[in-house]
Design a protein around this motif. Structure first.
Motif, PDB file in Angstrom:
ATOM      1  N   LEU A 280       0.844  -1.184   0.000  1.00 40.01           N
ATOM      2  CA  LEU A 280       0.000   0.000   0.000  1.00 40.01           C
ATOM      3  C   LEU A 280       0.883   1.239   0.000  1.00 40.01           C
ATOM      4  O   LEU A 280       1.727   1.408   0.882  1.00 40.01           O
ATOM      5  CB  LEU A 280      -0.910   0.017   1.236  1.00 40.01           C
ATOM      6  N   GLY A 281       0.716   2.067  -0.983  1.00 40.38           N
ATOM      7  CA  GLY A 281       1.520   3.283  -1.049  1.00 40.38           C
ATOM      8  C   GLY A 281       1.328   3.988  -2.374  1.00 40.38           C
ATOM      9  O   GLY A 281       0.434   3.653  -3.160  1.00 40.38           O
ATOM     10  N   ALA A 282       2.176   4.979  -2.637  1.00 38.00           N
ATOM     11  CA  ALA A 282       2.107   5.764  -3.861  1.00 38.00           C
ATOM     12  C   ALA A 282       3.511   5.972  -4.405  1.00 38.00           C
ATOM     13  O   ALA A 282       4.480   6.035  -3.650  1.00 38.00           O
ATOM     14  CB  ALA A 282       1.455   7.117  -3.589  1.00 38.00           C
ATOM     15  N   GLN A 283       3.616   6.080  -5.711  1.00 35.57           N
ATOM     16  CA  GLN A 283       4.913   6.355  -6.329  1.00 35.57           C
ATOM     17  C   GLN A 283       5.067   7.865  -6.478  1.00 35.57           C
ATOM     18  O   GLN A 283       4.521   8.477  -7.385  1.00 35.57           O
ATOM     19  CB  GLN A 283       5.034   5.678  -7.699  1.00 35.57           C
ATOM     20  N   ILE A 284       5.809   8.461  -5.536  1.00 38.31           N
ATOM     21  CA  ILE A 284       6.053   9.901  -5.584  1.00 38.31           C
ATOM     22  C   ILE A 284       7.535  10.220  -5.797  1.00 38.31           C
ATOM     23  O   ILE A 284       7.904  11.380  -5.910  1.00 38.31           O
ATOM     24  CB  ILE A 284       5.534  10.605  -4.319  1.00 38.31           C
ATOM     25  N   ASP A 285       8.373   9.191  -5.845  1.00 39.31           N
ATOM     26  CA  ASP A 285       9.794   9.348  -6.154  1.00 39.31           C
ATOM     27  C   ASP A 285       9.994   8.953  -7.615  1.00 39.31           C
ATOM     28  O   ASP A 285       9.577   7.856  -8.024  1.00 39.31           O
ATOM     29  CB  ASP A 285      10.647   8.478  -5.238  1.00 39.31           C
ATOM     30  N   HIS A 286      10.622   9.827  -8.386  1.00 43.92           N
ATOM     31  CA  HIS A 286      10.704   9.618  -9.828  1.00 43.92           C
ATOM     32  C   HIS A 286      12.077   9.990 -10.361  1.00 43.92           C
ATOM     33  O   HIS A 286      12.764  10.858  -9.811  1.00 43.92           O
ATOM     34  CB  HIS A 286       9.672  10.483 -10.560  1.00 43.92           C
ATOM     35  N   VAL A 287      12.447   9.340 -11.465  1.00 40.89           N
ATOM     36  CA  VAL A 287      13.568   9.762 -12.298  1.00 40.89           C
ATOM     37  C   VAL A 287      12.970  10.101 -13.657  1.00 40.89           C
ATOM     38  O   VAL A 287      12.552   9.208 -14.404  1.00 40.89           O
ATOM     39  CB  VAL A 287      14.636   8.665 -12.439  1.00 40.89           C
ATOM     40  N   LEU A 288      12.858  11.392 -13.946  1.00 42.29           N
ATOM     41  CA  LEU A 288      12.300  11.841 -15.214  1.00 42.29           C
ATOM     42  C   LEU A 288      13.428  12.142 -16.190  1.00 42.29           C
ATOM     43  O   LEU A 288      14.434  12.763 -15.814  1.00 42.29           O
ATOM     44  CB  LEU A 288      11.446  13.094 -15.016  1.00 42.29           C
ATOM     45  N   VAL A 289      13.261  11.710 -17.419  1.00 40.66           N
ATOM     46  CA  VAL A 289      14.306  11.888 -18.429  1.00 40.66           C
ATOM     47  C   VAL A 289      13.702  12.472 -19.696  1.00 40.66           C
ATOM     48  O   VAL A 289      12.526  12.272 -20.002  1.00 40.66           O
ATOM     49  CB  VAL A 289      15.010  10.545 -18.754  1.00 40.66           C
ATOM     50  N   SER A 290      14.519  13.205 -20.446  1.00 35.51           N
ATOM     51  CA  SER A 290      14.064  13.762 -21.714  1.00 35.51           C
ATOM     52  C   SER A 290      13.991  12.656 -22.759  1.00 35.51           C
ATOM     53  O   SER A 290      14.393  11.509 -22.521  1.00 35.51           O
ATOM     54  CB  SER A 290      15.011  14.876 -22.161  1.00 35.51           C
ATOM     55  N   ARG A 291      13.514  13.014 -23.926  1.00 29.79           N
ATOM     56  CA  ARG A 291      13.297  12.023 -24.990  1.00 29.79           C
ATOM     57  C   ARG A 291      14.593  11.433 -25.528  1.00 29.79           C
ATOM     58  O   ARG A 291      14.559  10.504 -26.331  1.00 29.79           O
ATOM     59  CB  ARG A 291      12.512  12.662 -26.137  1.00 29.79           C
ATOM     60  N   ASP A 292      15.725  11.973 -25.093  1.00 33.02           N
ATOM     61  CA  ASP A 292      17.022  11.450 -25.541  1.00 33.02           C
ATOM     62  C   ASP A 292      17.385  10.142 -24.845  1.00 33.02           C
ATOM     63  O   ASP A 292      18.387   9.509 -25.206  1.00 33.02           O
ATOM     64  CB  ASP A 292      18.127  12.468 -25.250  1.00 33.02           C
ATOM     65  N   PHE A 293      16.611   9.744 -23.846  1.00 30.70           N
ATOM     66  CA  PHE A 293      16.956   8.577 -23.033  1.00 30.70           C
ATOM     67  C   PHE A 293      15.958   7.439 -23.200  1.00 30.70           C
ATOM     68  O   PHE A 293      14.757   7.666 -23.384  1.00 30.70           O
ATOM     69  CB  PHE A 293      16.984   8.958 -21.547  1.00 30.70           C
ATOM     70  N   SER A 294      16.487   6.245 -23.088  1.00 32.23           N
ATOM     71  CA  SER A 294      15.656   5.059 -22.875  1.00 32.23           C
ATOM     72  C   SER A 294      15.988   4.529 -21.484  1.00 32.23           C
ATOM     73  O   SER A 294      17.040   4.858 -20.924  1.00 32.23           O
ATOM     74  CB  SER A 294      15.936   3.982 -23.934  1.00 32.23           C
ATOM     75  N   ALA A 295      15.097   3.751 -20.911  1.00 32.18           N
ATOM     76  CA  ALA A 295      15.323   3.164 -19.585  1.00 32.18           C
ATOM     77  C   ALA A 295      15.310   1.643 -19.719  1.00 32.18           C
ATOM     78  O   ALA A 295      14.373   1.070 -20.266  1.00 32.18           O
ATOM     79  CB  ALA A 295      14.255   3.627 -18.601  1.00 32.18           C
ATOM     80  N   ASN A 296      16.359   1.013 -19.210  1.00 32.46           N
ATOM     81  CA  ASN A 296      16.503  -0.435 -19.355  1.00 32.46           C
ATOM     82  C   ASN A 296      15.906  -1.201 -18.181  1.00 32.46           C
ATOM     83  O   ASN A 296      15.400  -2.303 -18.340  1.00 32.46           O
ATOM     84  CB  ASN A 296      17.981  -0.785 -19.510  1.00 32.46           C
TER      85      ASN A 296
END
Length: 322
Positions: A280-296
């Motif tokens: 039970l919880g919420a996702q409020i911690d984020h790593v936001l990236v520009s369109r130059d990145f993909s995430a593996n």
């Protein structure tokens, strides 16, 4: 013919529950964070499925047709909005550099001792640390700083309690103005194997009753920073005190930034409060990236003595294409 007392009570209870849930869902549909307690409840939007489903059961028991239809509509709306926001596309440019990013709120520095082994174990290339007060900052400097340390580069806003924050990096950093806020939000420009990457730590004020305008303003400042990217690879990471169900956070995503956890197929993994997450919880911690990145990949790490889980994301920088 009058409804039996038990059925009447069930219908009334179902109506009250549906009315409350409908207000929150209506605000989500209207793209507004409204007023307390709506922003606080929006953080836990997926969990509103439980009261909505309970209302459906009550409506069935009461044989209340209007309530049945109402419940189904609310459940359908919740299911729609629980889907990840936006439609991210993978970058098409040539991969230039792969590296690892970690963000962790250590709750007034209390989680520092647990963060140290996590950093040594996971070996992130860039580390964002929120609520890193004076002792936390000094501890991280002793453990990783200096010319011969694992993280010789850092940008920090020193402060007590929740005001201190810092960025640690294996890559060279240049000074850059941080986003102004009540709590420290340092910024920097990294040289990632010859490529310029803008870095910004995020830690706006939480949506406390009576302080919603401040929360919205500071998220707006982060949006302004994101919108000024001008084609430069950008990472904004930290404790946003907001989820994708908050309109103020979606405004940041609308600038073109994408949520690393979502890209790595972990869009709603809860990060706060750590004592009840992930059940039970919420996702409020984020790593936001520009369109130059993909995430593996994206993983959430338990940090003892902190009310947040850390987020570790492996990302790849791609050559910019028009």
């Amino acid at each position: 013919m009058r409804r039996p007392r038990g059925r009447s009570a069930a219908a009334w209870l179902a109506g009250l529950v549906l009315a409350g849930v409908s207000v929150v869902v209506g605000c989500r549909a209207a793209d507004t964070d409204a007023v307390t307690p709506v922003p606080q409840l929006l953080a836990f939007l997926p969990w509103l499925l439980a009261p909505a489903a309970s209302a459906l059961v009550l409506a069935l028991l009461a044989r209340w047709r209007t309530g049945m239809v109402w419940s189904v509509v609310v459940l359908a709306a919740l299911a729609w909005f629980i889907e990840p926001y936006g439609r991210p596309a993978e970058p098409t440019g040539t991969p230039l550099a792969e590296f690892r990013v970690l963000t962790s709120n250590v709750e007034f520095g209390r989680g520092t001792d647990s963060l140290l082994p996590a950093i040594r174990r996971e070996r992130p290339d860039i580390v964002f640390v929120e609520e890193c007060e004076y002792q936390c900052s000094a501890t991280l400097e002793r453990a990783f700083g200096g010319a011969a340390g694992a993280y010789p580069y850092r940008r920090a806003v020193e402060g007590a309690g929740s005001d201190g924050s810092l960025i640690l990096s294996r890559f060279p950093l240049k000074a850059a103005p941080g986003v102004p806020g009540t709590m420290g939000m340092p910024g920097a420009v990294a040289d990632v194997r010859g490529h310029t990457v803008r870095l910004q730590l995020a830690h706006p004020m939480p949506p406390l009753p009576g302080q919603l305008s401040l929360w919205q303003h500071e998220l707006g400042e982060l949006r302004t920073y994101a919108a000024a990217a001008a084609g430069t690879p950008t990472i904004v990471a930290g404790d946003f005190n907001a989820s994708q169900d908050h309109a103020a956070f979606r405004r940041i995503l609308d600038t073109g930034l994408r949520d690393g956890a979502r890209l790595a197929e972990a869009p709603r993994t809860p990060s706060w409060p750590a004592r009840t997450a992930p059940p039970l919880g919420a996702q409020i911690d984020h790593v936001l990236v520009s369109r130059d990145f993909s995430a593996n990949s994206a993983r959430f790490l338990d940090i003892a003595d902190s009310d947040h889980r850390a987020l570790l994301v492996d990302i790849t920088l791609h050559r910019h294409t028009a």
